[in-house]
Design an enzyme around this catalytic site. Structure first.
Site, mmCIF file in Angstrom:
data_model
loop_
_atom_site.group_PDB
_atom_site.id
_atom_site.type_symbol
_atom_site.label_atom_id
_atom_site.label_comp_id
_atom_site.label_asym_id
_atom_site.label_seq_id
_atom_site.Cartn_x
_atom_site.Cartn_y
_atom_site.Cartn_z
ATOM 1 N N HIS A 77 -7.752 -5.603 0.017
ATOM 2 C CA HIS A 77 -6.425 -4.996 0.140
ATOM 3 C C HIS A 77 -5.479 -5.251 1.533
ATOM 4 O O HIS A 77 -6.049 -5.250 2.531
ATOM 5 C CB HIS A 77 -6.836 -3.448 0.353
ATOM 6 C CG HIS A 77 -5.525 -2.262 0.533
ATOM 7 N ND1 HIS A 77 -5.118 -1.905 -0.692
ATOM 8 C CD2 HIS A 77 -5.307 -1.566 1.622
ATOM 9 C CE1 HIS A 77 -4.156 -1.244 -0.231
ATOM 10 N NE2 HIS A 77 -4.214 -0.829 1.088
ATOM 11 N N SER A 102 0.834 -1.339 0.059
ATOM 12 C CA SER A 102 -0.077 -0.097 -0.043
ATOM 13 C C SER A 102 0.792 1.405 0.009
ATOM 14 O O SER A 102 1.885 1.292 -0.904
ATOM 15 C CB SER A 102 -1.071 -0.018 1.136
ATOM 16 O OG SER A 102 -2.051 0.656 0.972
ATOM 17 N N LYS A 156 4.302 2.075 -2.208
ATOM 18 C CA LYS A 156 4.627 3.478 -3.130
ATOM 19 C C LYS A 156 6.099 3.746 -2.653
ATOM 20 O O LYS A 156 6.914 3.866 -3.454
ATOM 21 C CB LYS A 156 3.774 4.495 -2.803
ATOM 22 C CG LYS A 156 2.217 4.265 -2.827
ATOM 23 C CD LYS A 156 1.448 5.472 -2.420
ATOM 24 C CE LYS A 156 0.082 5.066 -2.054
ATOM 25 N NZ LYS A 156 -0.976 4.600 -2.738
#
Ligand code: GCU
Length: 421
Positions: free
Chosen positions: A399, A258, A262
């Protein structure tokens, strides 16, 4: 001035027949057609033909992502010392050892610290190792009572018992499902983790806390945001790993979930010491293409997390077409090193298809550098990894980081680090 010139050329480039990949509309027209920059076309319209050309083009792309998205990481002028806090062998029935190491960053009489929790398999000297931040403190990754609880500021998370911005023992082991350490060790891999909030607490305080206190901050619109700061921290952990006699620094896989995915992608793009990069559900401003404008958008992410990126990034709120780069170029910066992008079927917020398409459009750079073409142009079936120097899977579910994901990453790393039994 230079930036305006690039933008002008970019805007004109369809007319000049330059620099763009036109992607047809998608999802029953819900996603209108859009254009992506071609990573193999220089800003001046010339084509990249050789590895040497790529090295120059790479600088242009890095610069675009740095000044327009993540922000420029300032030079570190401080000192870092490492202190071994604990060691324990014979963990998980004798398959590994555990160490805790404190990194202390100092400058101008100020200090900030980070604790690394390191797990190494028994035959540790040559083992590949996953380096991955955790979201809630090292103590949440395992039930081991000896793991140190961080004392820095932490965002509240009542579901794991954090209500006063301080970690406590209630959350010990609460994220263990995301950290199958026994399985990882038993496959011959190590894991290094650290709490990301020790580098930069995850709230918008104007860049005064965490490591930011130790930098001379004359901030401007291209100054680094938190994602770049977390990536910087991963490189400082790598500095330590290079010195640890029990670690093989040539086999470090930077992995993140998540927002931390990044950060791991930006760390992989910025620091070539990372031999492999894994992005787990990294989504908007991670692996997903921004110009698709699907799920979380540039505007949404900048509004919800104003501190994650540089101020320039806000120029692209509801204005993605003006970006002269996109996230496929972030993957391309990792070439020729292996990169694995993973999505989850219910994680539409992170735009799985946008993550997949980044792999498709990064492929030309990998091919130039000798890799095989990414072998798909439509989404694979669930839990059917596409493997190559760029790899991708989408698994069923939400997720999260699951044992399935970890097993895929280890299977993949086996191919490169030759640990297949
Ligand atoms: C939010 C955010 C995402 C981010 C995620 C996470 O959902 O919108 O961009 O990836 O948090 O880090 O869990």
């Amino acid at each position: 001035m230079k930036n305006y010139l690039f933008f002008f050329l970019f805007a004109l480039s369809p007319l000049l027949g330059l620099a763009q990949i036109i992607v047809d509309s998608d999802q029953g027209g819900k996603i209108p057609s859009y254009t992506l920059p071609d990573p193999l076309i220089f800003n001046n319209g010339e084509r990249v033909k050789t590895t040497k050309d790529w090295n120059n083009r790479r600088k242009e792309i890095y610069r675009a992502l740095e000044t327009e998205v993540y922000g420029v990481t300032p030079k570190w002028k401080g000192k870092v010392t490492s202190t071994l806090l604990s060691t324990k062998s014979g963990i998980f029935g004798g398959i590994g050892q555990q160490k805790q190491i404190r990194l202390t960053f100092s400058k101008g009489g100020k200090n900030s610290s980070l604790t690394i929790l390191l797990f190494l398999p028994l035959q540790s000297k040559n083992a590949p190792l996953f380096l991955s931040y955790n979201f809630d403190g090292n103590h949440t990754t395992t039930v081991d009572q000896d793991v140190i609880i961080p004392d820095c500021y932490m965002n509240n998370k009542p579901e794991i018992g954090v209500t006063n911005h301080q970690a406590n023992k209630e959350s010990r082991g609460q994220q263990a499902s995301r950290w199958p350490i026994k399985e990882i060790l038993s496959r011959g891999y190590g894991v290094a983790t650290a709490y990301y909030g020790e580098i930069d607490p995850d709230f918008d305080d104007g860049f005064k806390n965490g490591i930011h206190q130790l930098f001379d901050q004359k901030r401007d619109s291209a100054s680094w945001g938190s994602v770049a700061t977390w990536a910087w921290g991963l490189s400082r952990i790598m500095d330590y790993l290079e010195k640890d006699q029990d670690v093989n620094p040539h086999k470090v896989i930077v992995m993140g979930h998540s927002r931390l995915g990044k950060a791991s992608l930006w760390a992989g793009a910025s620091d070539k010491r990372f031999a492999m990069v894994v992005s787990n559900c990294s989504g908007c401003s991670g692996a997903a293409l921004s110009k698709r404008i699907f799920g979380e958008t540039v505007e949404k992410i900048n509004n919800s997390y104003p501190h994650w990126f540089c101020a320039n990034y806000k120029k692209y709120n509801s204005n993605e077409q003006a970006l002269t780069t996109d996230q496929h170029e972030l993957l391309a910066l990792i070439a020729p090193r292996p990169v694995y992008v993973a999505s989850a079927s219910e994680d539409l917020h992170a735009d799985p298809k946008g993550e997949f398409l980044s792999c498709v459009y990064a492929s030309s750079v990998y091919e130039l550098l000798g890799s095989k073409k990414f072998p798909a142009n439509s989404m694979p079936q669930l839990s059917t990894p596409i493997l190559g120097d760029i790899s991708y899977h989408i698994r069923l579910g939400k997720h999260d980081v699951t044992l399935y994901d970890w097993n895929c990453y280890m299977d993949y790393a086996d191919l490169y680090f030759k640990r297949k039994k």
